[in-house]
Design an enzyme around this catalytic site. Structure first.
Site, short mmCIF file in Angstrom:
data_model
loop_
_atom_site.label_atom_id
_atom_site.label_comp_id
_atom_site.label_asym_id
_atom_site.label_seq_id
_atom_site.Cartn_x
_atom_site.Cartn_y
_atom_site.Cartn_z
N ASN A 147 12.54 -0.28 -3.14
CA ASN A 147 11.84 -1.36 -2.44
C ASN A 147 11.45 -2.45 -3.45
O ASN A 147 10.58 -2.23 -4.30
CB ASN A 147 10.60 -0.76 -1.76
CG ASN A 147 9.80 -1.79 -0.99
OD1 ASN A 147 9.77 -2.96 -1.35
ND2 ASN A 147 9.13 -1.34 0.06
N LYS A 192 7.67 -3.40 -3.70
CA LYS A 192 6.82 -2.45 -4.42
C LYS A 192 7.06 -2.53 -5.92
O LYS A 192 6.12 -2.50 -6.71
CB LYS A 192 7.17 -1.03 -3.98
CG LYS A 192 6.66 -0.63 -2.64
CD LYS A 192 6.85 0.87 -2.60
CE LYS A 192 6.67 1.48 -1.28
NZ LYS A 192 6.92 2.92 -1.34
N ASP A 203 4.20 7.42 -2.27
CA ASP A 203 4.43 7.44 -0.83
C ASP A 203 3.16 6.90 -0.20
O ASP A 203 2.05 7.23 -0.62
CB ASP A 203 4.75 8.84 -0.33
CG ASP A 203 5.48 8.77 1.01
OD1 ASP A 203 6.27 7.84 1.21
OD2 ASP A 203 5.24 9.64 1.87
N THR A 204 3.35 6.06 0.80
CA THR A 204 2.21 5.38 1.43
C THR A 204 2.23 5.61 2.92
O THR A 204 3.29 5.64 3.53
CB THR A 204 2.30 3.86 1.15
OG1 THR A 204 2.16 3.65 -0.25
CG2 THR A 204 1.20 3.10 1.88
N LYS A 257 -3.99 -8.96 -3.36
CA LYS A 257 -3.61 -7.71 -2.70
C LYS A 257 -3.48 -6.58 -3.74
O LYS A 257 -3.98 -5.48 -3.54
CB LYS A 257 -2.30 -7.88 -1.91
CG LYS A 257 -1.92 -6.60 -1.18
CD LYS A 257 -0.55 -6.60 -0.54
CE LYS A 257 -0.15 -5.18 -0.18
NZ LYS A 257 1.23 -5.00 0.19
N HIS A 291 -4.33 -0.07 -1.77
CA HIS A 291 -4.05 1.35 -1.95
C HIS A 291 -3.14 1.60 -3.14
O HIS A 291 -3.46 2.37 -4.03
CB HIS A 291 -3.41 1.86 -0.65
CG HIS A 291 -2.33 0.95 -0.10
ND1 HIS A 291 -2.58 -0.35 0.26
CD2 HIS A 291 -1.01 1.11 0.08
CE1 HIS A 291 -1.47 -0.93 0.68
NE2 HIS A 291 -0.49 -0.07 0.55
#
Ligand code: IMP
Length: 194
Positions: A10, A13, A69-70, A172, A177
């Site tokens: 990704n 990310k 992993d989200t 952000k 997270h």
């Protein structure tokens, strides 16, 4: 500079995390590390998927690697979409389909509390470490903003009046997270290298 493989394809990310680790570690994605296939994410927990992805790369390279992993966990949907966030609307459906399904399920729901949770699994010198980052917020009733990715346009973090998709990437990253989980990993890596 020490090299770390980030087990992701990704680009959003990769860009976010490379930015956080800039100057400290050279972060390379799966493509750059020579992997073109996607790693299966078949586990039933975020931790399980993060471990499986890191182990997939480690077992083939013996290189230092981390994977994340989200999940978006919505209180009134009993934690859904959670570990199924990437395929909530079904296999092969788009991020937009997933987001629309959330909006639809939340249409007449009053409790809009939700959180993003990221688990990172780091394999460093053959040892495994887990880090977690959580940000709490609410699910908006419609999309707001166009930057970011995934569920960003419908997630507004507590204490802010804009969605993740309306924020500059730097902001952000600071509060998200993945940003929080990454910071925990970075603090650990820096301590270890002193
Ligand atoms: P992954 O399995 O960690 O790649 O992410 C699972 C799902 O959550 C994907 O559908 C992503 O689009 C979504 N997701 C992950 N991180 C974020 C984020 O920072 N903002 C919005 N959506 C995200």
């Amino acid at each position: 500079m020490e090299r770390l493989i980030f087990a992701t394809n990704n680009p959003h990310k990769l860009q976010e995390v490379a930015h956080i680790l800039k100057g400290l570690f050279e972060v390379v994605g799966m493509n750059e590390a020579g992997f073109i296939e996607d790693i299966p994410e078949n586990e039933l927990t975020l931790e399980g998927n993060a471990k499986a992805k890191a182990q997939f790369i480690y077992s083939r390279t013996l290189a230092n690697v981390f994977a994340d992993d989200t999940g978006l966990e919505i209180e009134s949907l009993n934690g859904e979409p959670g570990v199924f966030s990437a395929r909530y609307a079904g296999q092969g459906k788009s991020s937009e389909d997933n987001l629309q399904l959330v909006l639809q399920k939340m249409e007449s729901v009053g409790n809009r509390k939700a959180q993003f949770r990221t688990t990172i699994c780091l394999i460093l010198n053959n040892k495994e470490y887990l880090f977690e980052g959580i940000i709490k917020g609410i699910i908006l009733t419609k999309k707001q903003g166009a930057s970011g990715f995934g569920y960003d346009p419908i997630f507004q973090p507590d204490g802010y009046s804009e969605s993740f998709a309306q924020m500059p990437m730097e902001l952000k990253n600071q509060i998200s997270h993945r940003g929080l989980a990454t910071k925990k990993m970075v603090e650990f890596l820096i301590k270890g290298s002193q």
